[in-house]
Design a protein around this motif. Structure first.
Motif, PDB file in Angstrom:
ATOM      1  N   ILE A 264      40.955  32.622  55.218  1.00 41.99           N
ATOM      2  CA  ILE A 264      40.348  32.020  54.197  1.00 41.99           C
ATOM      3  C   ILE A 264      40.147  30.312  54.251  1.00 41.99           C
ATOM      4  O   ILE A 264      39.296  29.676  54.046  1.00 41.99           O
ATOM      5  CB  ILE A 264      40.747  32.338  52.936  1.00 41.99           C
ATOM      6  CG1 ILE A 264      40.246  34.000  52.893  1.00 41.99           C
ATOM      7  CG2 ILE A 264      40.011  31.972  51.847  1.00 41.99           C
ATOM      8  CD1 ILE A 264      41.059  34.857  51.785  1.00 41.99           C
TER       9      ILE A 264
ATOM     10  N   ASP B  63      36.685  41.853  58.351  1.00 40.90           N
ATOM     11  CA  ASP B  63      36.693  41.360  56.834  1.00 40.90           C
ATOM     12  C   ASP B  63      35.258  40.746  56.381  1.00 40.90           C
ATOM     13  O   ASP B  63      34.786  40.384  57.604  1.00 40.90           O
ATOM     14  CB  ASP B  63      37.680  40.142  56.983  1.00 40.90           C
ATOM     15  CG  ASP B  63      39.060  40.730  56.949  1.00 40.90           C
ATOM     16  OD1 ASP B  63      39.619  41.894  56.078  1.00 40.90           O
ATOM     17  OD2 ASP B  63      40.075  40.127  57.427  1.00 40.90           O
TER      18      ASP B  63
ATOM     19  N   ASN C 117      33.096  20.762  44.739  1.00 40.99           N
ATOM     20  CA  ASN C 117      33.439  19.245  44.917  1.00 40.99           C
ATOM     21  C   ASN C 117      34.585  19.371  46.294  1.00 40.99           C
ATOM     22  O   ASN C 117      35.583  18.697  46.306  1.00 40.99           O
ATOM     23  CB  ASN C 117      34.113  18.541  43.910  1.00 40.99           C
ATOM     24  CG  ASN C 117      33.304  18.307  42.860  1.00 40.99           C
ATOM     25  OD1 ASN C 117      32.243  18.196  42.893  1.00 40.99           O
ATOM     26  ND2 ASN C 117      33.667  19.166  41.260  1.00 40.99           N
TER      27      ASN C 117
ATOM     28  N   VAL D  65      36.455  21.609  47.050  1.00 44.17           N
ATOM     29  CA  VAL D  65      37.932  22.470  46.809  1.00 44.17           C
ATOM     30  C   VAL D  65      37.388  23.954  46.501  1.00 44.17           C
ATOM     31  O   VAL D  65      36.424  24.135  46.031  1.00 44.17           O
ATOM     32  CB  VAL D  65      38.707  21.753  45.595  1.00 44.17           C
ATOM     33  CG1 VAL D  65      39.823  22.646  45.393  1.00 44.17           C
ATOM     34  CG2 VAL D  65      38.786  20.270  45.839  1.00 44.17           C
ATOM     35  N   VAL D  66      38.261  24.667  47.262  1.00 44.56           N
ATOM     36  CA  VAL D  66      37.984  26.064  47.100  1.00 44.56           C
ATOM     37  C   VAL D  66      38.474  26.251  45.580  1.00 44.56           C
ATOM     38  O   VAL D  66      39.760  26.183  45.409  1.00 44.56           O
ATOM     39  CB  VAL D  66      38.995  27.105  47.956  1.00 44.56           C
ATOM     40  CG1 VAL D  66      38.798  28.390  47.831  1.00 44.56           C
ATOM     41  CG2 VAL D  66      38.801  26.507  49.411  1.00 44.56           C
ATOM     42  N   THR D  67      37.425  26.929  44.918  1.00 42.86           N
ATOM     43  CA  THR D  67      37.957  27.203  43.525  1.00 42.86           C
ATOM     44  C   THR D  67      37.978  28.873  43.356  1.00 42.86           C
ATOM     45  O   THR D  67      38.629  29.311  42.282  1.00 42.86           O
ATOM     46  CB  THR D  67      36.575  26.721  42.457  1.00 42.86           C
ATOM     47  OG1 THR D  67      35.444  27.314  43.004  1.00 42.86           O
ATOM     48  CG2 THR D  67      36.708  25.363  42.662  1.00 42.86           C
TER      49      THR D  67
ATOM     50  N   PHE E  64      37.586  33.018  45.610  1.00 40.88           N
ATOM     51  CA  PHE E  64      37.256  33.479  46.917  1.00 40.88           C
ATOM     52  C   PHE E  64      37.495  35.142  46.797  1.00 40.88           C
ATOM     53  O   PHE E  64      38.105  35.511  45.538  1.00 40.88           O
ATOM     54  CB  PHE E  64      38.198  33.141  48.167  1.00 40.88           C
ATOM     55  CG  PHE E  64      39.598  33.750  47.963  1.00 40.88           C
ATOM     56  CD1 PHE E  64      40.513  33.181  47.532  1.00 40.88           C
ATOM     57  CD2 PHE E  64      39.938  35.107  48.539  1.00 40.88           C
ATOM     58  CE1 PHE E  64      41.914  33.283  47.327  1.00 40.88           C
ATOM     59  CE2 PHE E  64      41.239  35.497  48.375  1.00 40.88           C
ATOM     60  CZ  PHE E  64      42.155  34.553  47.750  1.00 40.88           C
TER      61      PHE E  64
ATOM     62  N   MET F  61      37.383  38.836  49.074  1.00 36.60           N
ATOM     63  CA  MET F  61      37.687  39.623  50.409  1.00 36.60           C
ATOM     64  C   MET F  61      37.325  41.251  50.160  1.00 36.60           C
ATOM     65  O   MET F  61      37.579  41.660  48.966  1.00 36.60           O
ATOM     66  CB  MET F  61      38.805  39.708  50.975  1.00 36.60           C
ATOM     67  CG  MET F  61      38.840  38.594  52.173  1.00 36.60           C
ATOM     68  SD  MET F  61      40.504  38.261  52.576  1.00 36.60           S
ATOM     69  CE  MET F  61      40.603  38.635  54.324  1.00 36.60           C
ATOM     70  N   ASN F  62      36.551  41.743  50.867  1.00 35.61           N
ATOM     71  CA  ASN F  62      36.508  43.277  50.677  1.00 35.61           C
ATOM     72  C   ASN F  62      37.907  43.714  50.952  1.00 35.61           C
ATOM     73  O   ASN F  62      38.600  43.403  51.358  1.00 35.61           O
ATOM     74  CB  ASN F  62      35.668  43.801  51.953  1.00 35.61           C
ATOM     75  CG  ASN F  62      36.265  43.595  53.277  1.00 35.61           C
ATOM     76  OD1 ASN F  62      37.007  42.791  53.458  1.00 35.61           O
ATOM     77  ND2 ASN F  62      35.926  44.350  54.272  1.00 35.61           N
ATOM     78  N   THR F  63      37.843  44.717  50.028  1.00 31.52           N
ATOM     79  CA  THR F  63      39.268  45.377  49.837  1.00 31.52           C
ATOM     80  C   THR F  63      39.574  46.495  50.681  1.00 31.52           C
ATOM     81  O   THR F  63      40.229  46.431  51.616  1.00 31.52           O
ATOM     82  CB  THR F  63      39.416  45.684  48.465  1.00 31.52           C
ATOM     83  OG1 THR F  63      38.342  46.443  47.712  1.00 31.52           O
ATOM     84  CG2 THR F  63      39.998  44.382  47.547  1.00 31.52           C
ATOM     85  N   VAL F  64      38.809  47.791  50.349  1.00 30.12           N
ATOM     86  CA  VAL F  64      39.363  49.042  51.086  1.00 30.12           C
ATOM     87  C   VAL F  64      38.119  49.633  51.671  1.00 30.12           C
ATOM     88  O   VAL F  64      38.340  50.611  52.091  1.00 30.12           O
ATOM     89  CB  VAL F  64      39.764  50.077  49.939  1.00 30.12           C
ATOM     90  CG1 VAL F  64      41.110  49.655  49.547  1.00 30.12           C
ATOM     91  CG2 VAL F  64      39.022  50.061  48.771  1.00 30.12           C
TER      92      VAL F  64
ATOM     93  N   LYS G 283      30.534  40.126  43.794  1.00 27.98           N
ATOM     94  CA  LYS G 283      30.288  40.471  42.640  1.00 27.98           C
ATOM     95  C   LYS G 283      30.891  39.330  41.502  1.00 27.98           C
ATOM     96  O   LYS G 283      32.134  39.028  41.518  1.00 27.98           O
ATOM     97  CB  LYS G 283      31.140  41.766  42.422  1.00 27.98           C
ATOM     98  CG  LYS G 283      31.038  42.291  40.782  1.00 27.98           C
ATOM     99  CD  LYS G 283      31.530  43.443  40.658  1.00 27.98           C
ATOM    100  CE  LYS G 283      33.031  43.852  41.031  1.00 27.98           C
ATOM    101  NZ  LYS G 283      33.148  45.332  41.232  1.00 27.98           N
ATOM    102  N   GLY G 284      29.932  38.933  40.611  1.00 28.41           N
ATOM    103  CA  GLY G 284      30.319  38.217  39.435  1.00 28.41           C
ATOM    104  C   GLY G 284      30.703  36.663  40.069  1.00 28.41           C
ATOM    105  O   GLY G 284      30.881  35.734  39.105  1.00 28.41           O
TER     106      GLY G 284
END
Lengths: 372, 323
Positions: B84, B108, B116, B118-120, B122, B124-127, B206-207
């Motif tokens: 990531i 994945d 700006n 910076v990663v705010t 993230f 990832m697919n889970t199952v 999502k979201g």
């Protein structure tokens, strides 16, 4: 036939239950820490669609029955979560398999006082007086608190330890001290010594330590073997964890007095979820709100795969995360034992929180590739 | 000339790049891992060495991907980072203003939200494997279409059929049903592209607040059908960065350069000659407790250089990732 009593394995709590059941005159078969063998047995004999805790408990019961246990003590539950029916399901499966075990199910005493008294009577072959039983329960309660307090101390010290692994090693040692304590005075003394020993571990006061709240379903929160030891992993990544649930807290009659601003978890969850949806779904939401208000760096939700209350909570946590600007990461746990997926997500989550924290603290943007 | 090596060992592909000090890609390689990461890393290093000018001096090595620890001990990595972070670093390098990164790899899929620089956030697919490259691969093989033709075929479709996207089992049975009803293949494939995008946005995305510029990377970004389906679903342009298929390796190389510049140290890189060493992997079951952990080991010549799979420190010899 000699009665041999056992119960589910939940973290270190077995040390207390062993003492209490012994005091009342029962022979106890200790449940082993859930292992691959437990999982294999559980998965083989539990319904496929059931959640992870049911399978682990199934495995634990079969392992202890192998060692001669014939009385299983467990908790029931009220509300819409299916775990409330698990004791009955376990009993029927075990009976079908030809294990005529007796199942003693404790429902919340606040709602079912008679069930509680009857169950205690069943587990009191010594025929102790009510006064002595109360004394035994008080002592057990104190021991449970001591175990919880020692664990909480490791959550604070582990991310700051100078030599990796010291905290885990020390924790293992002091657990035995608490385990060996019997009288009230001994328990209090052992707890004091244990906490001193843990806080004595050489620490780095300068280290940037993140604070993460852990929410979710009770069994996967309390049994490290079921959550791939996530708290220890986080500690090693420099994260101080605060778990929203301990056995003492949960048992304490659902009064959450210690929360900030006099808010209860239920009140905090109210704007997002006014209904009780079973399990600990509402607690997960409420606790996330409270952690955000206390300026935690992030929240991790742990849920058994297919757990409806936690699935509902996860969906709502998206809004909580946005409203309070707090990152939330969810793990669904099942029989997989590969840790790589979890490690990757945790490392990235820690990277993200570190950058956010530095930005907040110093106003400095730590760009991912700042040397460019 | 000073250069940095980045290696991304994923479930489906292993990518290797060599970059110069300014970040220019001197050589890049996309290989199929084929379940044999050790051999793939060795042959990849050999191949990339041949395509490099002679005066290259490797001053830093970074590894990423699900095989990052394995690759790390084999080559002597200076930095071992999760994918990531590596993907976010590479994305901001190519498109500094980027705010949203879609990444779909073999196993994945992830979304990274950047503000700006910076990663705010993230996710990832889970199952679930629905919506990842492996499933596309599998369907392409079933239909006998080369994977690189898959997306182009989808673009020819004018009337996508609806395919269930939540689960690969549902998707496959839907596809077979539609194919037996006589729908043209291009429409079924386009339907699959739309289903994967729908699943990605509903599940992984999502979201999340998806703001432009949006960039799409990872192996699946080569699929023009998926890119077009994303643009239709979002109503905004989706850019594919240069070197999108080896972008994790680019990120690893950038991180290696950063690590060396910040800490001013010399590289742990063992050298390209390791492609001629003998590596052997083996596994055994630990008998220390009822957990019976499956321990995997890797030997370089006759020396153990790495062990994984234990749930306690009993078999540790590998250093943990330094943050």
């Amino acid at each position: 036939m000699m009665r041999k009593v056992t119960f589910p394995h939940m973290g270190e709590s077995y040390r207390t239950f062993k003492m209490l059941l012994n005091d009342l005159g029962n022979e106890v078969v200790l449940p082993p820490r859930p292992s691959r063998k437990t999982l294999n047995l559980g998965v083989q004999y539990a319904p496929e669609f059931a959640c992870f805790p049911l399978k682990i408990l199934m495995g634990t019961y079969l392992e202890t029955i192998e060692k001669g246990a014939n009385v299983l003590v467990t908790s029931g539950g009220v509300g819409p979560c299916r775990a409330g029916l698990y004791a009955e399901l376990h009993k029927r499966i075990l009976h079908d398999m030809g294990h005529p075990v007796e199942m003693i199910v404790f429902e919340p005493p606040r709602l079912y006082p008679l069930n509680f008294i009857r169950n205690v009577y069943k587990l009191n072959p010594k025929r102790l007086s009510i006064k002595s039983i109360i004394e035994c329960i008080k002592r057990a309660w104190r021991k449970l608190q001591a175990l919880d307090n020692a664990e909480k101390a490791t959550h604070v010290v582990r991310p700051r330890e100078l030599t990796p692994g010291t905290t885990t090693k020390t924790y293992k040692k002091v657990l035995e001290w608490i385990d060996a304590a019997y009288t009230m005075d001994e328990i209090i003394e052992a707890e004091k010594a244990a906490l001193e020993e843990i806080y004595k571990i050489p620490q780095d006061p300068e280290r940037l330590v993140l604070k993460v709240g852990i929410v979710g379903e009770i069994y996967v929160l309390l049994e490290p073997a079921s959550n791939l030891e996530i708290e220890e992993t986080l500690g090693n990544l420099g994260v101080e964890v605060e778990r929203s649930m301990f056995l003492t807290g949960w048992t304490r009659d659902n009064t959450w007095k210690e929360t900030v601003e006099g808010m209860t978890v239920k009140d905090a969850a109210m704007p997002y979820l006014p209904e009780l949806i079973g399990g600990h779904g509402r607690d997960s939401i409420g606790n996330t709100v409270l952690y955000a208000k206390r300026n935690f760096d992030g929240v991790i939700q742990l849920a058994p795969f297919t757990c409806i209350p936690e699935i509902v909570a996860k969906t709502i946590l998206t809004s909580v995360s946005r409203d309070y600007n707090i990152p939330v990461l969810t793990f669904f746990l099942d029989e997989q034992t590969g840790k790589a997926g979890m490690t990757t997500r945790l490392e990235a989550f820690v990277d993200l929180m570190k950058r956010k924290k530095l930005l907040r603290k110093t106003g400095k943007i730590l760009r991912p590739a700042s040397a460019l | 000339m000073k250069a940095y090596l980045g290696i991304d060992v994923g479930s489906v592909s292993t990518n290797i790049v060599v970059q110069d000090e300014a970040g220019t890609i001197l050589a890049g390689l996309y290989l199929r891992t084929k379940g044999r990461p050790v051999e793939t890393i060795q042959s990849g290093l050999k191949e990339i060495k041949q395509s490099l000018p002679g005066d290259i001096e490797i001053c830093g090595v970074g590894t990423t991907g699900s095989g990052r620890y394995l690759a790390g001990v084999m080559v002597g990595a200076d930095v071992i980072k999760n994918e990531i972070t590596a993907h976010a670093v590479a994305a901001t390098f190519f498109v500094p203003a980027v705010q949203t990164v879609f990444e779909i790899g073999g196993q994945d899929s992830k979304i990274i939200i950047i503000r700006n620089g910076v990663v705010t956030d993230f996710a990832m697919n889970t199952v679930c494997a629905a919506g990842t490259g492996s499933f596309l691969d599998q369907q392409a093989a079933r239909l006998g279409i080369p994977i690189h033709e898959f997306g182009k075929l989808a673009l020819q479709s004018t009337n996508p059929v609806r395919i269930a996207g939540r689960c690969t089992v549902f998707a496959e049975s839907d596809m077979i049903h539609k194919q037996q009803m006589g729908h043209p293949l291009k429409d079924i494939i386009n339907g699959l592209c739309e289903a994967l995008v729908r699943n990605y946005l509903n599940n992984v995305g999502k979201g999340k607040e998806i703001l432009p510029p949006v960039i799409f990377q990872g192996g699946v970004a080569a699929n023009a059908g998926i890119k077009a389906a994303f643009e239709r679903a979002l109503g905004m342009e989706v850019q594919i960065p240069p070197h999108h298929d080896v972008i994790g390796a680019v990120g690893a190389a950038l991180l290696a350069r950063e690590e060396m510049a910040l800490n001013n140290k010399t590289t742990n890189f063992k050298g390209f000659f390791i492609s001629d060493l003998t590596y052997r992997t083996s596994s055994f079951e630990c008998d220390g407790c009822p957990n019976s952990c499956e321990i995997a080991e890797i030997y370089e010549e006759d020396r153990v250089i790495g062990r994984w799979g234990a749930r306690c420190p009993r078999w540790d010899i590998i250093q943990e990732e330094k943050n």
